[in-house]
Design a protein around this motif. Structure first.
Motif, PDB file in Angstrom:
ATOM      1  N   ALA A   1     -25.178  41.710  -7.448  1.00 41.10           N
ATOM      2  CA  ALA A   1     -24.458  42.449  -8.536  1.00 41.10           C
ATOM      3  C   ALA A   1     -23.194  41.323  -9.072  1.00 41.10           C
ATOM      4  O   ALA A   1     -22.882  40.665  -8.277  1.00 41.10           O
ATOM      5  CB  ALA A   1     -23.583  43.894  -7.802  1.00 41.10           C
ATOM      6  N   ALA A   2     -23.236  41.521 -10.439  1.00 44.07           N
ATOM      7  CA  ALA A   2     -22.302  40.433 -10.867  1.00 44.07           C
ATOM      8  C   ALA A   2     -21.815  41.497 -12.040  1.00 44.07           C
ATOM      9  O   ALA A   2     -22.181  42.296 -12.786  1.00 44.07           O
ATOM     10  CB  ALA A   2     -22.909  39.433 -11.588  1.00 44.07           C
ATOM     11  N   LEU A   3     -20.452  41.229 -12.409  1.00 40.22           N
ATOM     12  CA  LEU A   3     -19.589  41.754 -13.489  1.00 40.22           C
ATOM     13  C   LEU A   3     -18.808  40.943 -14.190  1.00 40.22           C
ATOM     14  O   LEU A   3     -17.907  40.240 -13.460  1.00 40.22           O
ATOM     15  CB  LEU A   3     -18.855  42.950 -13.032  1.00 40.22           C
ATOM     16  N   ALA A   4     -18.909  40.520 -15.493  1.00 45.21           N
ATOM     17  CA  ALA A   4     -18.064  39.894 -16.109  1.00 45.21           C
ATOM     18  C   ALA A   4     -16.871  40.546 -16.583  1.00 45.21           C
ATOM     19  O   ALA A   4     -16.976  41.767 -16.907  1.00 45.21           O
ATOM     20  CB  ALA A   4     -18.749  39.459 -17.478  1.00 45.21           C
TER      21      ALA A   4
ATOM     22  N   SER B   1     -21.249  49.268 -21.371  1.00 48.67           N
ATOM     23  CA  SER B   1     -22.579  49.207 -21.181  1.00 48.67           C
ATOM     24  C   SER B   1     -23.130  49.720 -19.621  1.00 48.67           C
ATOM     25  O   SER B   1     -24.272  49.693 -19.162  1.00 48.67           O
ATOM     26  CB  SER B   1     -23.085  47.509 -21.117  1.00 48.67           C
ATOM     27  N   GLY B   2     -22.037  50.361 -18.836  1.00 50.83           N
ATOM     28  CA  GLY B   2     -22.420  50.789 -17.686  1.00 50.83           C
ATOM     29  C   GLY B   2     -22.230  49.875 -16.552  1.00 50.83           C
ATOM     30  O   GLY B   2     -22.234  50.258 -15.402  1.00 50.83           O
ATOM     31  N   ALA B   3     -22.008  48.610 -16.749  1.00 51.78           N
ATOM     32  CA  ALA B   3     -22.084  47.547 -15.562  1.00 51.78           C
ATOM     33  C   ALA B   3     -20.935  48.036 -14.651  1.00 51.78           C
ATOM     34  O   ALA B   3     -20.984  47.751 -13.345  1.00 51.78           O
ATOM     35  CB  ALA B   3     -21.823  46.021 -16.090  1.00 51.78           C
ATOM     36  N   ALA B   4     -19.615  48.380 -15.271  1.00 54.59           N
ATOM     37  CA  ALA B   4     -18.546  48.818 -14.450  1.00 54.59           C
ATOM     38  C   ALA B   4     -18.795  49.729 -13.530  1.00 54.59           C
ATOM     39  O   ALA B   4     -18.274  49.845 -12.308  1.00 54.59           O
ATOM     40  CB  ALA B   4     -17.395  49.041 -15.229  1.00 54.59           C
ATOM     41  N   ALA B   5     -19.711  51.047 -13.876  1.00 48.04           N
ATOM     42  CA  ALA B   5     -20.176  51.978 -13.266  1.00 48.04           C
ATOM     43  C   ALA B   5     -20.724  51.647 -11.957  1.00 48.04           C
ATOM     44  O   ALA B   5     -20.940  52.532 -11.030  1.00 48.04           O
ATOM     45  CB  ALA B   5     -20.722  52.935 -13.968  1.00 48.04           C
TER      46      ALA B   5
ATOM     47  N   VAL C   1       4.614  36.515 -12.010  1.00 46.04           N
ATOM     48  CA  VAL C   1       2.992  36.129 -11.625  1.00 46.04           C
ATOM     49  C   VAL C   1       2.058  37.093 -12.433  1.00 46.04           C
ATOM     50  O   VAL C   1       2.305  38.260 -12.112  1.00 46.04           O
ATOM     51  CB  VAL C   1       2.881  36.082  -9.940  1.00 46.04           C
ATOM     52  N   GLY C   2       1.219  36.428 -13.055  1.00 43.17           N
ATOM     53  CA  GLY C   2       0.265  37.388 -13.582  1.00 43.17           C
ATOM     54  C   GLY C   2      -1.244  36.691 -13.037  1.00 43.17           C
ATOM     55  O   GLY C   2      -1.392  35.758 -13.016  1.00 43.17           O
ATOM     56  N   VAL C   3      -2.261  37.756 -13.158  1.00 42.24           N
ATOM     57  CA  VAL C   3      -3.574  37.261 -12.801  1.00 42.24           C
ATOM     58  C   VAL C   3      -4.592  38.038 -13.609  1.00 42.24           C
ATOM     59  O   VAL C   3      -4.556  39.092 -14.112  1.00 42.24           O
ATOM     60  CB  VAL C   3      -3.823  37.988 -11.385  1.00 42.24           C
ATOM     61  N   ARG C   4      -5.427  37.061 -14.204  1.00 39.27           N
ATOM     62  CA  ARG C   4      -6.638  37.478 -14.889  1.00 39.27           C
ATOM     63  C   ARG C   4      -7.939  37.236 -14.060  1.00 39.27           C
ATOM     64  O   ARG C   4      -8.196  36.032 -13.989  1.00 39.27           O
ATOM     65  CB  ARG C   4      -6.574  36.951 -16.432  1.00 39.27           C
ATOM     66  N   LEU C   5      -8.637  38.480 -13.798  1.00 38.95           N
ATOM     67  CA  LEU C   5      -9.843  38.154 -13.094  1.00 38.95           C
ATOM     68  C   LEU C   5     -10.802  38.328 -14.240  1.00 38.95           C
ATOM     69  O   LEU C   5     -11.093  38.899 -14.737  1.00 38.95           O
ATOM     70  CB  LEU C   5     -10.202  39.334 -12.211  1.00 38.95           C
ATOM     71  N   ARG C   6     -11.644  36.879 -14.265  1.00 40.76           N
ATOM     72  CA  ARG C   6     -12.603  36.814 -15.436  1.00 40.76           C
ATOM     73  C   ARG C   6     -13.959  37.184 -15.110  1.00 40.76           C
ATOM     74  O   ARG C   6     -14.790  37.572 -15.861  1.00 40.76           O
ATOM     75  CB  ARG C   6     -12.442  35.246 -15.855  1.00 40.76           C
ATOM     76  N   SER C   7     -14.480  36.867 -13.729  1.00 40.56           N
ATOM     77  CA  SER C   7     -15.632  37.297 -13.301  1.00 40.56           C
ATOM     78  C   SER C   7     -15.565  37.854 -11.747  1.00 40.56           C
ATOM     79  O   SER C   7     -14.622  37.296 -11.155  1.00 40.56           O
ATOM     80  CB  SER C   7     -16.559  36.251 -13.565  1.00 40.56           C
ATOM     81  N   LEU C   8     -16.714  38.489 -11.444  1.00 39.80           N
ATOM     82  CA  LEU C   8     -16.677  38.994 -10.047  1.00 39.80           C
ATOM     83  C   LEU C   8     -18.191  38.977  -9.717  1.00 39.80           C
ATOM     84  O   LEU C   8     -19.114  39.462 -10.360  1.00 39.80           O
ATOM     85  CB  LEU C   8     -16.223  40.442  -9.995  1.00 39.80           C
ATOM     86  N   ARG C   9     -18.352  38.217  -8.474  1.00 41.03           N
ATOM     87  CA  ARG C   9     -19.683  38.299  -8.197  1.00 41.03           C
ATOM     88  C   ARG C   9     -19.811  38.982  -6.663  1.00 41.03           C
ATOM     89  O   ARG C   9     -18.828  38.727  -5.640  1.00 41.03           O
ATOM     90  CB  ARG C   9     -20.196  36.898  -7.813  1.00 41.03           C
TER      91      ARG C   9
ATOM     92  N   ILE D   1     -13.476  34.151  -4.680  1.00 43.39           N
ATOM     93  CA  ILE D   1     -12.747  33.873  -5.875  1.00 43.39           C
ATOM     94  C   ILE D   1     -13.066  32.457  -6.415  1.00 43.39           C
ATOM     95  O   ILE D   1     -12.844  31.577  -5.701  1.00 43.39           O
ATOM     96  CB  ILE D   1     -11.525  34.330  -6.091  1.00 43.39           C
ATOM     97  N   ASP D   2     -13.756  32.107  -7.530  1.00 44.68           N
ATOM     98  CA  ASP D   2     -13.907  30.947  -8.031  1.00 44.68           C
ATOM     99  C   ASP D   2     -12.823  30.481  -8.702  1.00 44.68           C
ATOM    100  O   ASP D   2     -12.319  31.278  -9.632  1.00 44.68           O
ATOM    101  CB  ASP D   2     -15.289  30.689  -8.854  1.00 44.68           C
ATOM    102  N   SER D   3     -12.331  29.256  -8.681  1.00 41.16           N
ATOM    103  CA  SER D   3     -11.104  28.976  -9.611  1.00 41.16           C
ATOM    104  C   SER D   3     -11.720  27.790 -10.716  1.00 41.16           C
ATOM    105  O   SER D   3     -12.596  26.813 -10.128  1.00 41.16           O
ATOM    106  CB  SER D   3      -9.888  28.520  -8.727  1.00 41.16           C
ATOM    107  N   ASP D   4     -11.108  27.633 -11.909  1.00 41.24           N
ATOM    108  CA  ASP D   4     -11.698  26.575 -12.757  1.00 41.24           C
ATOM    109  C   ASP D   4     -10.900  25.106 -12.318  1.00 41.24           C
ATOM    110  O   ASP D   4      -9.829  25.246 -11.662  1.00 41.24           O
ATOM    111  CB  ASP D   4     -11.182  26.902 -13.949  1.00 41.24           C
TER     112      ASP D   4
END
Length: 195
Positions: free
Chosen positions: A29-32, A43-47, A16-24, A192-195
């Protein structure tokens, strides 16, 4: 998702593999993530993402993976062994083939005349490790001591439904309700949003 009990009797999930593409996160606060993770980090968004949120991210990802596994239908895996059986007396050839296929849940890959002086026929097959636990004694009894075998790990394979149900039943689970439900969202407003 390490250290997480799976949906079938708590066995871990595999492959099983997971890729988290975005986080709200509530509060705006939002992080791609994904392909943009490097850019966000530079850019410092992760910080700006609070460390206190990270356990919640893991919780949401875990819950989503378990829910997806339930919907997809998961199966128990069992070790499948590659087996070579050497028969010194060809009279037992049919009995050995029948035993492998009917009693051991095995499949025959090839049979042939053996090159060794003490061996008349050789059988190459695959069978689940569980079915080979007492095979040495059974083979000796079946062939009056005129056969030997060796085995080597091949791969993990999905158990057939009847064998899986038997294992789950022996462990006290039914095949329909094998674990407790897991919520899809973390209680602090993360989703978590799914496509």
């Amino acid at each position: 998702v390490r250290g997480v009990q799976g949906v079938l009797a708590g066995f871990p999930l595999a492959h099983v593999g997971v890729r988290l593409r975005s986080l709200r996160v509530d509060g705006g606060a939002a992080l791609a993530l994904g392909d943009a993770a490097r850019d966000a980090s530079e850019s410092g968004a992760a910080a700006r993402l609070p460390n206190a949120v990270l356990p919640g991210v893991q919780s949401c990802v875990t819950a989503a993976v378990l829910a997806a596994a339930r919907r997809a239908g998961v199966h128990l895996l069992e070790p499948l062994m590659r087996v070579e059986i050497d028969l010194a007396d060809e009279r037992f050839f049919g009995a050995v083939l029948a035993d492998v296929t009917s009693q051991r849940r095995g499949t025959i890959d090839a049979t042939g005349d053996a090159a060794g002086a003490d061996t008349a026929r050789t059988v190459h097959c695959k069978a689940p490790l569980k079915e080979l636990a007492d095979y040495s004694d059974q083979l000796r009894s079946l062939t009056k001591g005129s056969a030997s075998f060796s085995m080597q790990f091949e791969r993990y394979s999905a158990m057939p439904p009847d064998a899986e149900a038997k294992v789950l039943n022996e462990m006290g689970y039914s095949s329909n309700t094998t674990s407790q439900p897991v919520p899809l969202a973390w209680s602090m407003g993360m989703s978590i949003d799914s496509d």
